[in-house]
Structures are given as C-alpha cells and as structure tokens.
Design an enzyme around this catalytic site. Sequence first.
Site, PDB file in Angstrom:
ATOM      1  N   CYS A   2       0.797  -1.182  -0.113  1.00 43.63           N
ATOM      2  CA  CYS A   2      -0.100  -0.121  -0.004  1.00 43.63           C
ATOM      3  C   CYS A   2       0.817   1.389   0.109  1.00 43.63           C
ATOM      4  O   CYS A   2       1.814   1.465   0.608  1.00 43.63           O
ATOM      5  CB  CYS A   2      -0.921  -0.060   1.187  1.00 43.63           C
ATOM      6  SG  CYS A   2      -1.860  -1.481   1.639  1.00 43.63           S
ATOM      7  N   ARG A  27       4.849  -0.097  -6.064  1.00 48.17           N
ATOM      8  CA  ARG A  27       4.945  -0.665  -4.833  1.00 48.17           C
ATOM      9  C   ARG A  27       4.125  -1.863  -5.126  1.00 48.17           C
ATOM     10  O   ARG A  27       3.919  -2.930  -4.360  1.00 48.17           O
ATOM     11  CB  ARG A  27       4.451   0.246  -3.779  1.00 48.17           C
ATOM     12  CG  ARG A  27       5.513   1.465  -3.285  1.00 48.17           C
ATOM     13  CD  ARG A  27       4.681   2.167  -2.480  1.00 48.17           C
ATOM     14  NE  ARG A  27       4.829   1.780  -1.014  1.00 48.17           N
ATOM     15  CZ  ARG A  27       6.000   1.571  -0.132  1.00 48.17           C
ATOM     16  NH1 ARG A  27       6.925   2.244  -0.439  1.00 48.17           N
ATOM     17  NH2 ARG A  27       5.501   1.096   1.011  1.00 48.17           N
ATOM     18  N   TRP A  77      -3.116  -2.599  -1.555  1.00 48.26           N
ATOM     19  CA  TRP A  77      -2.698  -4.082  -1.749  1.00 48.26           C
ATOM     20  C   TRP A  77      -3.353  -4.808  -0.906  1.00 48.26           C
ATOM     21  O   TRP A  77      -3.070  -4.910   0.350  1.00 48.26           O
ATOM     22  CB  TRP A  77      -1.201  -4.297  -1.775  1.00 48.26           C
ATOM     23  CG  TRP A  77      -0.586  -5.465  -2.262  1.00 48.26           C
ATOM     24  CD1 TRP A  77      -0.446  -5.782  -3.680  1.00 48.26           C
ATOM     25  CD2 TRP A  77      -0.221  -6.554  -1.832  1.00 48.26           C
ATOM     26  NE1 TRP A  77       0.306  -7.083  -3.798  1.00 48.26           N
ATOM     27  CE2 TRP A  77       0.227  -7.493  -2.673  1.00 48.26           C
ATOM     28  CE3 TRP A  77      -0.302  -7.054  -0.220  1.00 48.26           C
ATOM     29  CZ2 TRP A  77       0.683  -9.011  -2.340  1.00 48.26           C
ATOM     30  CZ3 TRP A  77       0.118  -8.413  -0.067  1.00 48.26           C
ATOM     31  CH2 TRP A  77       0.583  -9.293  -1.147  1.00 48.26           C
ATOM     32  N   ASN A 101      -1.412   1.920   5.780  1.00 48.58           N
ATOM     33  CA  ASN A 101      -0.574   0.700   5.152  1.00 48.58           C
ATOM     34  C   ASN A 101       0.031   0.265   6.282  1.00 48.58           C
ATOM     35  O   ASN A 101       0.450   0.503   7.270  1.00 48.58           O
ATOM     36  CB  ASN A 101       0.601   1.382   4.598  1.00 48.58           C
ATOM     37  CG  ASN A 101       1.944   0.773   4.047  1.00 48.58           C
ATOM     38  OD1 ASN A 101       1.570  -0.515   3.929  1.00 48.58           O
ATOM     39  ND2 ASN A 101       2.900   1.237   3.756  1.00 48.58           N
ATOM     40  N   GLY A 102      -0.168  -1.383   6.079  1.00 47.98           N
ATOM     41  CA  GLY A 102       0.311  -2.156   7.246  1.00 47.98           C
ATOM     42  C   GLY A 102      -0.687  -3.311   7.543  1.00 47.98           C
ATOM     43  O   GLY A 102      -1.635  -3.104   6.821  1.00 47.98           O
ATOM     44  N   GLU A 485      17.482 -17.544  -9.704  1.00 50.36           N
ATOM     45  CA  GLU A 485      16.814 -16.036  -9.953  1.00 50.36           C
ATOM     46  C   GLU A 485      16.403 -16.115 -11.379  1.00 50.36           C
ATOM     47  O   GLU A 485      15.360 -15.350 -11.436  1.00 50.36           O
ATOM     48  CB  GLU A 485      18.121 -15.067  -9.706  1.00 50.36           C
ATOM     49  CG  GLU A 485      18.161 -13.733  -9.981  1.00 50.36           C
ATOM     50  CD  GLU A 485      17.086 -12.860  -9.007  1.00 50.36           C
ATOM     51  OE1 GLU A 485      16.601 -13.687  -8.320  1.00 50.36           O
ATOM     52  OE2 GLU A 485      16.687 -12.107  -9.636  1.00 50.36           O
ATOM     53  N   LYS A 489      12.702 -14.838 -11.905  1.00 45.61           N
ATOM     54  CA  LYS A 489      12.523 -13.797 -12.814  1.00 45.61           C
ATOM     55  C   LYS A 489      11.454 -14.308 -13.831  1.00 45.61           C
ATOM     56  O   LYS A 489      10.335 -13.204 -14.083  1.00 45.61           O
ATOM     57  CB  LYS A 489      13.693 -13.392 -13.537  1.00 45.61           C
ATOM     58  CG  LYS A 489      14.608 -12.513 -12.884  1.00 45.61           C
ATOM     59  CD  LYS A 489      14.179 -11.061 -12.432  1.00 45.61           C
ATOM     60  CE  LYS A 489      13.657 -10.773 -11.343  1.00 45.61           C
ATOM     61  NZ  LYS A 489      14.396 -10.827 -10.151  1.00 45.61           N
ATOM     62  N   GLU A 492       7.804 -14.701 -12.184  1.00 47.88           N
ATOM     63  CA  GLU A 492       6.940 -13.370 -11.720  1.00 47.88           C
ATOM     64  C   GLU A 492       6.619 -12.430 -12.886  1.00 47.88           C
ATOM     65  O   GLU A 492       5.547 -11.921 -12.586  1.00 47.88           O
ATOM     66  CB  GLU A 492       7.806 -12.766 -10.604  1.00 47.88           C
ATOM     67  CG  GLU A 492       9.197 -11.923 -11.024  1.00 47.88           C
ATOM     68  CD  GLU A 492       9.619 -11.072  -9.961  1.00 47.88           C
ATOM     69  OE1 GLU A 492      10.865 -10.993  -9.995  1.00 47.88           O
ATOM     70  OE2 GLU A 492       8.869 -10.739  -8.850  1.00 47.88           O
ATOM     71  N   HIS A 508      17.825 -36.956 -10.311  1.00 49.09           N
ATOM     72  CA  HIS A 508      17.146 -37.649  -8.870  1.00 49.09           C
ATOM     73  C   HIS A 508      15.726 -37.236  -8.881  1.00 49.09           C
ATOM     74  O   HIS A 508      15.160 -37.430  -7.933  1.00 49.09           O
ATOM     75  CB  HIS A 508      17.822 -36.921  -7.734  1.00 49.09           C
ATOM     76  CG  HIS A 508      19.269 -37.439  -7.524  1.00 49.09           C
ATOM     77  ND1 HIS A 508      19.743 -38.696  -7.330  1.00 49.09           N
ATOM     78  CD2 HIS A 508      20.603 -36.843  -7.731  1.00 49.09           C
ATOM     79  CE1 HIS A 508      21.082 -39.017  -7.376  1.00 49.09           C
ATOM     80  NE2 HIS A 508      21.406 -37.680  -7.698  1.00 49.09           N
ATOM     81  N   LYS A 607       5.941  -4.463  -4.820  1.00 44.92           N
ATOM     82  CA  LYS A 607       7.522  -4.189  -4.541  1.00 44.92           C
ATOM     83  C   LYS A 607       8.090  -4.381  -3.423  1.00 44.92           C
ATOM     84  O   LYS A 607       9.079  -4.787  -2.975  1.00 44.92           O
ATOM     85  CB  LYS A 607       7.548  -2.728  -5.276  1.00 44.92           C
ATOM     86  CG  LYS A 607       9.164  -2.523  -5.413  1.00 44.92           C
ATOM     87  CD  LYS A 607       9.858  -3.142  -6.439  1.00 44.92           C
ATOM     88  CE  LYS A 607      11.378  -2.953  -6.509  1.00 44.92           C
ATOM     89  NZ  LYS A 607      11.993  -3.991  -7.532  1.00 44.92           N
TER      90      LYS A 607
HETATM   91  C1  AGP Z   1      12.224 -10.239  -6.994  1.00 46.91           C
HETATM   92  O1  AGP Z   1      12.048  -9.951  -8.346  1.00 46.91           O
HETATM   93  C2  AGP Z   1      11.183  -9.856  -5.993  1.00 46.91           C
HETATM   94  N1  AGP Z   1      10.213  -8.895  -6.383  1.00 46.91           N
HETATM   95  C3  AGP Z   1      11.115 -10.368  -4.638  1.00 46.91           C
HETATM   96  O2  AGP Z   1      11.599 -11.455  -4.694  1.00 46.91           O
HETATM   97  C4  AGP Z   1      12.097  -9.306  -3.615  1.00 46.91           C
HETATM   98  O3  AGP Z   1      13.416  -9.500  -3.956  1.00 46.91           O
HETATM   99  C5  AGP Z   1      11.799  -9.864  -2.243  1.00 46.91           C
HETATM  100  O4  AGP Z   1      10.288  -9.500  -1.921  1.00 46.91           O
HETATM  101  C6  AGP Z   1      12.659  -9.045  -1.477  1.00 46.91           C
HETATM  102  O5  AGP Z   1      12.608  -7.836  -1.406  1.00 46.91           O
HETATM  103  P1  AGP Z   1      13.807  -6.884  -0.854  1.00 46.91           P
HETATM  104  O6  AGP Z   1      14.877  -6.894  -1.439  1.00 46.91           O
HETATM  105  O7  AGP Z   1      13.267  -5.442  -0.710  1.00 46.91           O
HETATM  106  O8  AGP Z   1      13.817  -7.100   0.809  1.00 46.91           O
END
Ligand code: AGP
Length: 612
Positions: A2, A27, A77, A101-102, A485, A489, A492, A508, A607
């Site tokens: 949020c 965000r 959110w 927010n929270g 990673e 990527k 997501e 395995h 984000k």
């Molecule tokens: C990665 O592309 C993400 N959007 C997500 O995994 C992110 O790295 C994770 O939420 C951690 O965030 P931070 O680095 O702000 O702590």
Amino acid sequence: MCGIVTAIARRNIVPVLLEGLRKLEYRGYDSAGLAVLKTEGTPQLQRLRAVGRVAELAAQADATGLSAEIGIAHTRWATHGVPSERNAHPHISAGLAVVHNGIIENFEELRSGLQAKGYKFTSETDTEAIAHLLHDKLKSIPDLFDAVRATLAELVGAYAIGVLSETDPNRAIVARKGSPLLLGIGEDGYYAASDTAALLQVTRKVVYLEDGDVAELRLDGYRVTLQDGTPVERAVNISSLSADAVELGKYRHYMQKEIFEQPQALGNTLEMIAGGGGISPQLFGADAVGIFGATRRVLILACGTSYHAGLVARYWIESVAKISCTVEIASEYRYRDSVPDPETLVVVISQSGETADTLAALKFAKSLGMNKTLAICNVPESAIVRETALRFVTRAGPEIGVASTKAFTTQLAALALLTLALAKVNGRLSDEDEAMHLAHLRHLPVAVAKVLELEPEIEGWAQRFASKHHALFLGRGMHYPIALEGALKLKEISYIHAEAYPAGELKHGPLALVDKEMPVIAVAPADSLLEKLKSNLQEVKARGGELYVFADAGSEIPQSEGVHILHMPEHYGLLSPILHVVSLQLLSYHAALVKGTDVDKPRNLAKSVTVE
Ligand code: AGP
C-alpha cells in the site's frame, strides 16, 4: 505494497494526490482511493474509490471536478478482504477518514469491541477498525491529535496512517510504526507520503519519520511527537533523488530501464574502490574492523531475489574469506528454534529495507544476542538500515519495476566487497589476490555493458519459448543461485512456471519432466564444474529436451539440433554470476513482452513486501 499520500496546501491538492499515487504504483496495488475535505461552508468529506488503476480514480476526479486544499490518498494491496471498492481506502467513520498501510494484528478483537458498541462495519479490512476506534476515542478526547495518539496506543501491528476529520478541517494527522512514511515541506504547504518519489513533484525537503512518530500537518507548519505526546525534532533532509531517476525516459518499461542501468548502478556502488588502493573494511561502518575481526561465522537472512544474492555470497565467503556461512530465508528463520552464536555476523540483504520478514528476522537474531549485524540495502533511510551496527548502501538508484534487477547485481557487488573485507581483516587475502579481485570489480560495469549487447540474440530465444508453459533452469556451484534467480524472474513477470535445480540433481527426479515441451535453460560458465554440467546436459538432450545454454568465452559446448548456445563475451571468474544473471533478466523480460504481461506490475505482487 500500500502507498499513502497526504497533502494540505494553498492550492488544489487533488492533482498532487493523484500524481503521488501514480509514483507509488510500483509498490504494487489493486485498488485506489482518496478523500478530501471541502472547507467552504460546513466542512464535508468527499471520497472517491476505484478498483484497478490510479487512472480510473483520476477519471472519477475529473468527472466530478473534485478540488480541495486538504486530502489523503491511498493505493491498496489487499491483505484483509478481496480487492473491491468496498475494501478500498479511505475508510470512513462518521466524518473521519483514514488511510492505512500495514497490518493491524488485533483488528478482530478491536472489531468485536467496536461492534458491541454499535459500530457498523462496511468492509472486511483491518483499517476500518482504526477509523471507528478513533471515532470512539474522540467522544472522550476531543482533540484530534490526542485522540489519534490514544487510538495508536491500542493498535498491535504495523502501520502508516493518514487521518482527516470534518470536525477539525485545518489539519491532517499522520503516524508511522513499522511502515514507511515521510513528510514533505513544500513552498505552499505540507505533505506526507510512503516514499520520496511521490513528493518530488512538490518538494525535495523531506523529514523521515521514525517508528512511533505522530505528526500534524497544517497550512502554516507541522509538528512531530512520540506516540505519548513528547515533542521531537526530526531532521530536514534535501533529497538527492532526481525526478529523472523515477521517469521512464526512452524505455518501454522500468524493468528494461533498470536492466540497462546496471553498468551505471554497479559503477556508482563500486565508486569507493574506483581510485586504486586496497579494500577498506570501513566501507561497512566505523566499527567494521572490530566486528569483522571477531566474526567466526556469517548468517545471511533475506527474501526472494535478495536471498539469491546471499546464496551466491556463501560461495564467495567460504572460498575466499574461509568463514563458514549459512543463508536462510528470513520468514523461516524468524519462526524456528536456532542456536544463537554471538560470534556470528548477521547480514540482512534487502533492496527496499522495508521487507517485514527480513526486518523481523533481524530483530529476532538481535533478541537472541546476535548483535554483530550488517545491512546491505538500497534505501539509506529504511527501517532495516536503522537496525544494524554496520551498513552498506548500494547505489542502484530507485528500482521501480517489481522484478528486482539492478538491485540484485549491486547487492552482489556489495557482497563481493564484504567477502574481500572479511578476508582481509582475518588475514586471508594476499596483496596480490586483493589487487586481482579489485581489478575485476572495477572492470565489472564494462563487462556488464558487453552482456547487454547480446539482447537481440536473447530476444530471439525468448520468442521461441514464450509459448511454453514450463521451464527448467540448471546451474552448478555459485551459478545454481543464478539459475534460481532466472526461474524467479521468468515466473514473476511472464507467469511461465519455472523451476531451478543444481544440474547434478536432475537425475534424482526432475529429469522425468523433460520432453520437447520443456525448455531447459543452463548457465554454463567455463569453471571447474563445466565438464560435469556437460554430462547433465547430455541427459537432457537424450530425452528430447530443448536446451538453451548460456556459455562463456571458454566453455566449449557444441551447437547441435535442439542445443542452442550463446557465448557470454568473457569468462569472469568469481564474479561470473553477476554477468550471467543479466542475460537471464533479458530472457525473462523478452518472454514477458511476447506474452504481453504487465512487466512492471505483475499480478498479485508488490514491490515492497511490508506485511508478513
Ligand atoms: C524479486 O524480483 C522480487 N520482486 C522479490 O523476490 C524481492 O526480492 C523480495 O520481496 C525481497 O525484497 P527486498 O529486497 O526489498 O527485501
């Protein structure tokens, strides 16, 4: 997650609120809303809410000709209750409007108490309980500021809030605990927002609120107190964030911009070693020499992409600094019984510095007596940075795309420096090795720029497999986290289901999945594991799998039917993961373009993950 914007100024603040929300879109959110106070005649709240984009809210504001000098706005959110207009903020309790927010952890208890007093809830949110609780408090505490403080005293959990009241139309109240919030001092008024980017349109003068702060914004000034009412002074900072840094410029998406900004971001992050000389442990803080010298073990805590950076660092720290290193997902560590060890350096890695699980894991480690702590973070004023004894701020610049790219490579650069500093302080780095590692680091921006030139070939690959539903990523050694990673990527932003395995694990279990419908992406640098990896690739080929291999200068892997090879410009030794991940970022980006997904704001994701 949020986002909040609040404004009181001698101008129509509706466009400011809307532009602020647009700047907070990155965000992550699913609905948006705002409330303003019309102050001519009897003060009256006007609220607009919309599911979906801020643009929808802006259209409603246009259509109604909304204009006011004081208002609060929010992007939501969903946590409690589905994304819907009913659940969107602001929430109102007879003349009071609240954005939040929270997460309020005791909201069910508050809700039952308030319902028993006759309050009717119209949403499923925890926020509505704040609005009604405040309304209830105002019955016995007539001053709005004091009533907000009394309300906050009953909340358990994390919050940043903004409040407006018809009975007190000349001020807005904001407060924070656990969720970010800063004030903006403008020429014509006062503002508050979840991050600086939302306020650059009106001011660069910002005041970072601390946890537990409550602030009142008026047309003629502001004041900050602790939740118990004690007045506090918070420094006024001039933000150096440039408006361009949060603009798209010539790029189609922020993710693309941020991928291409990596040479610059790495150059900025490594600026302190640019001028020759050796590695200075003080890059991590004044007490670094003492703390690193007493470090017998390293524990890295992080989430998502930042966790993957930690996994790469484990290989570096153990092989160069010869210090035992474990890496743990923050949300797991915080809830398990572990054996605390005061000689452990606890390293938290976070782009945002706001991630609730990482922050909680850090606090948990400290509560166990582990006080040698270091934050690697991209946001200098964030909650995580304030909690640690040592810190290294990466200089990636604002990262707007939900998919972390330049934050990841700059985290790796910082972790490479940490490895060298640990090795040096503990007498495990010869002058020769130090000079060699530093020369590699200094050359990194140029090396990454060369990888970016491979974009056209990578785009071609992305076209081929964007129609697939699944993908496997393989890597070995320190490139296994890079495979992880790459898979993260891809899933997501393109929604293609992807998994990563250390290539030796293939037989395995996952080999059963391999057929011509399962593209297999392999990270294959010319390191000591290459021959082993080649055998693993044969296992895929023999089952009809289609291979996409990111090799590098020295990896001799023949191209053949179903085996596509792309050579990275150079083999980069220990820092090779930083080059290889860039090609995987480009692959995901182009696969997402082919699929037409929302690259910068993938569905369901945020984000800054400020809730558990
Ligand atoms: C990665 O592309 C993400 N959007 C997500 O995994 C992110 O790295 C994770 O939420 C951690 O965030 P931070 O680095 O702000 O702590």
